[in-house]
Enzyme design. Structure first.
Site, mmCIF file in Angstrom:
data_model
loop_
_atom_site.group_PDB
_atom_site.id
_atom_site.type_symbol
_atom_site.label_atom_id
_atom_site.label_comp_id
_atom_site.label_asym_id
_atom_site.label_seq_id
_atom_site.Cartn_x
_atom_site.Cartn_y
_atom_site.Cartn_z
ATOM 1 N N TRP A 102 0.827 -1.216 0.000
ATOM 2 C CA TRP A 102 0.000 0.000 0.000
ATOM 3 C C TRP A 102 0.854 1.255 0.000
ATOM 4 O O TRP A 102 0.512 2.254 -0.653
ATOM 5 C CB TRP A 102 -0.996 -0.006 1.164
ATOM 6 C CG TRP A 102 -2.108 -0.989 0.925
ATOM 7 C CD1 TRP A 102 -2.370 -2.113 1.652
ATOM 8 C CD2 TRP A 102 -3.088 -0.968 -0.122
ATOM 9 N NE1 TRP A 102 -3.447 -2.781 1.120
ATOM 10 C CE2 TRP A 102 -3.909 -2.101 0.034
ATOM 11 C CE3 TRP A 102 -3.352 -0.103 -1.178
ATOM 12 C CZ2 TRP A 102 -4.976 -2.394 -0.818
ATOM 13 C CZ3 TRP A 102 -4.411 -0.389 -2.032
ATOM 14 C CH2 TRP A 102 -5.208 -1.517 -1.849
ATOM 15 N N ASP A 172 -1.589 6.558 6.301
ATOM 16 C CA ASP A 172 -2.676 5.678 5.868
ATOM 17 C C ASP A 172 -2.922 4.674 6.993
ATOM 18 O O ASP A 172 -2.108 3.786 7.226
ATOM 19 C CB ASP A 172 -2.262 4.973 4.571
ATOM 20 C CG ASP A 172 -3.318 3.981 4.076
ATOM 21 O OD1 ASP A 172 -4.354 3.805 4.741
ATOM 22 O OD2 ASP A 172 -3.075 3.373 3.009
ATOM 23 N N LYS A 196 -12.371 -1.981 6.876
ATOM 24 C CA LYS A 196 -11.616 -2.880 7.739
ATOM 25 C C LYS A 196 -12.165 -2.809 9.173
ATOM 26 O O LYS A 196 -12.725 -3.759 9.665
ATOM 27 C CB LYS A 196 -10.126 -2.539 7.714
ATOM 28 C CG LYS A 196 -9.375 -3.023 6.472
ATOM 29 C CD LYS A 196 -9.705 -2.268 5.207
ATOM 30 C CE LYS A 196 -9.122 -2.861 3.959
ATOM 31 N NZ LYS A 196 -8.005 -2.145 3.391
HETATM 32 C C1 LIG Z 1 -7.661 -1.532 2.082
HETATM 33 C C2 LIG Z 1 -6.517 -0.581 2.071
HETATM 34 C C3 LIG Z 1 -6.411 0.450 1.113
HETATM 35 C C4 LIG Z 1 -7.379 0.579 -0.060
HETATM 36 O O1 LIG Z 1 -8.501 1.239 0.259
HETATM 37 P P1 LIG Z 1 -9.609 1.556 -0.869
HETATM 38 O O2 LIG Z 1 -10.781 1.964 -0.055
HETATM 39 O O3 LIG Z 1 -9.831 0.295 -1.645
HETATM 40 O O4 LIG Z 1 -9.059 2.649 -1.707
HETATM 41 C C5 LIG Z 1 -5.362 1.331 1.223
HETATM 42 N N1 LIG Z 1 -4.442 1.222 2.204
HETATM 43 C C6 LIG Z 1 -4.500 0.237 3.122
HETATM 44 C C7 LIG Z 1 -3.464 0.167 4.189
HETATM 45 C C8 LIG Z 1 -5.527 -0.696 3.078
HETATM 46 O O5 LIG Z 1 -5.582 -1.684 3.996
#
Ligand SMILES: *Cc1c(COP(=O)(O)O)cnc(C)c1O
Length: 359
Positions: A102, A172, A196
């Site tokens: 990511w 993030d 999540k």
């Molecule tokens: C799931 C996830 C994403 C992606 O998120 P989207 O809503 O599909 O854009 C980005 N970063 C991390 C760390 C994730 O776990």
């Protein structure tokens, strides 16, 4: 009804109590004869829900009063664009720590807009460990330093945040927000998609410090404009009302679990149970440096990958779903977010023991 244990990485399992409340209120929300998803986001009932959910999230995470809390759309992926586009000037560099899939994606999106300096990349370590901070190649002129608190594919988590304070931290937290207490005041910007730990896909939580909001240039497109979205109480355009509503129920559920401190204690125990089982066996392995092991996503391999398909099939027959690892990593992955009960992890560990004995 026979609910399974859902170890999917995202969209992921939700607290059963939250689903039951959403079901009970689906046709008749607050005795008003309509569903929340049919109601105006400008009406009093939804505006109250929005305000209360923001207060609840502020309480749960001890968010300083001057920070803005936004409920946006576009997932974490749109934040990969919004941060470099609006927090850095054209031509100004942005720093990225890459510790997995990511972080790499976030840096690649930023590089479409701004010069990206990769301060360190854990790829040479197989994304099993985090390059030591003394070795980072940082730049004092960077608009911010971005990192990924929990790398969902690799099962690698950074907590507490890095010491670096030469630029605002942008993080993030998609797969870890609400799983443990965090020092929000250390961050310039935190963002997290919902699917999540927060609720259904469709709403994105953004926590942003006022001086970063001030950086947003005039003329920034509305859907990416932290300043205007904050000023409009996240109602610049129609928000994702139903996901936001479910998130508001999840915030209440988190509070009832003892808040993020209570959940952290439970999450630590759940992860420990699984890692201990993996480490005590020659049949299973987790490659991540114990210093950086995630509480949320636990990847593991079988000594004989020829057994992978049977492991997954047998697990699913026993109500243990979503254990297939990401195709980029292979093997298995158990995502054990807040809403995964301890019973679920216990059932997985029991199954793993039985499968090993039968193999
Ligand atoms: C799931 C996830 C994403 C992606 O998120 P989207 O809503 O599909 O854009 C980005 N970063 C991390 C760390 C994730 O776990």
């Amino acid at each position: 009804m026979n609910r399974i244990f859902n170890f999917s990485a995202g969209p992921a399992t939700l607290p059963q109590a939250v689903l039951e409340q959403a079901r009970d209120e689906l046709l008749d929300w607050q005795g008003r004869g309509l569903s929340v998803m049919e109601d105006s986001h400008r009406g009093r009932a939804f505006v109250e829900l929005a305000e209360r959910s923001e207060r609840d999230l502020r309480d749960l995470l001890s968010i300083p009063d001057d920070y803005a809390v936004l409920f946006m759309q576009g997932g974490a992926t749109l934040q990969f664009t919004t941060a470099p586009m609006t927090l850095a000037r054209p031509g100004q560099g942005v720093d990225y720590l890459i510790t997995g899939h990511w972080g790499k994606k976030a840096a690649a999106e930023a590089a479409k807009l701004r010069p990206v300096r990769v301060v360190a990349d854990g790829e040479a370590l197989g994304y099993r460990s985090v390059p030591s901070e003394e070795e980072w190649d940082t730049g004092a002129d960077a608009a911010y330093l971005h990192y990924t608190a929990n790398e969902t594919l690799h099962g690698l988590e950074i907590d507490p945040p890095p010491d670096a304070d030469y630029a605002p931290l942008v993080c993030d937290m998609s797969s870890t927000l609400l799983s443990r207490p965090i020092p929000v005041e250390r961050f310039g910007l935190i963002y997290a998609c919902a699917q999540k730990n927060i609720g259904p896909a469709g709403v994105t939580v953004v926590i942003i410090r006022p001086d970063l909001i001030e950086r947003v240039p005039q003329g920034t497109p509305l859907a990416l404009n932290y300043r205007k979205i904050a000023a409009a109480g996240s109602m610049l355009n129609t928000p994702a009302t139903f996901p936001w509503y479910v998130a508001s129920l999840v915030f209440r559920w988190v509070a009832a679990q003892g808040g993020v401190a209570g959940l952290a204690e439970r999450n630590r125990r759940k992860a420990q149970l699984l890692y201990d089982h993996i480490d005590s066996s020659d049949f299973y392995a987790n490659p991540v440096d114990p210093r950086w092991r995630s509480w949320m996503n636990v990847p593991f391999t079988l000594a004989d990958p020829a057994l992978d398909a049977r492991f997954l099939k047998t697990a699913e027959e026993q109500g243990l779903y979503g254990l297939k690892g990401h195709r980029a990593v292979g093997g298995m992955r158990a995502s054990i977010y807040n809403a995964m009960p301890e019973d679920g992890v216990q059932a997985l560990v029991s199954f793993m023991g039985e499968f090993e004995r039968a193999a």
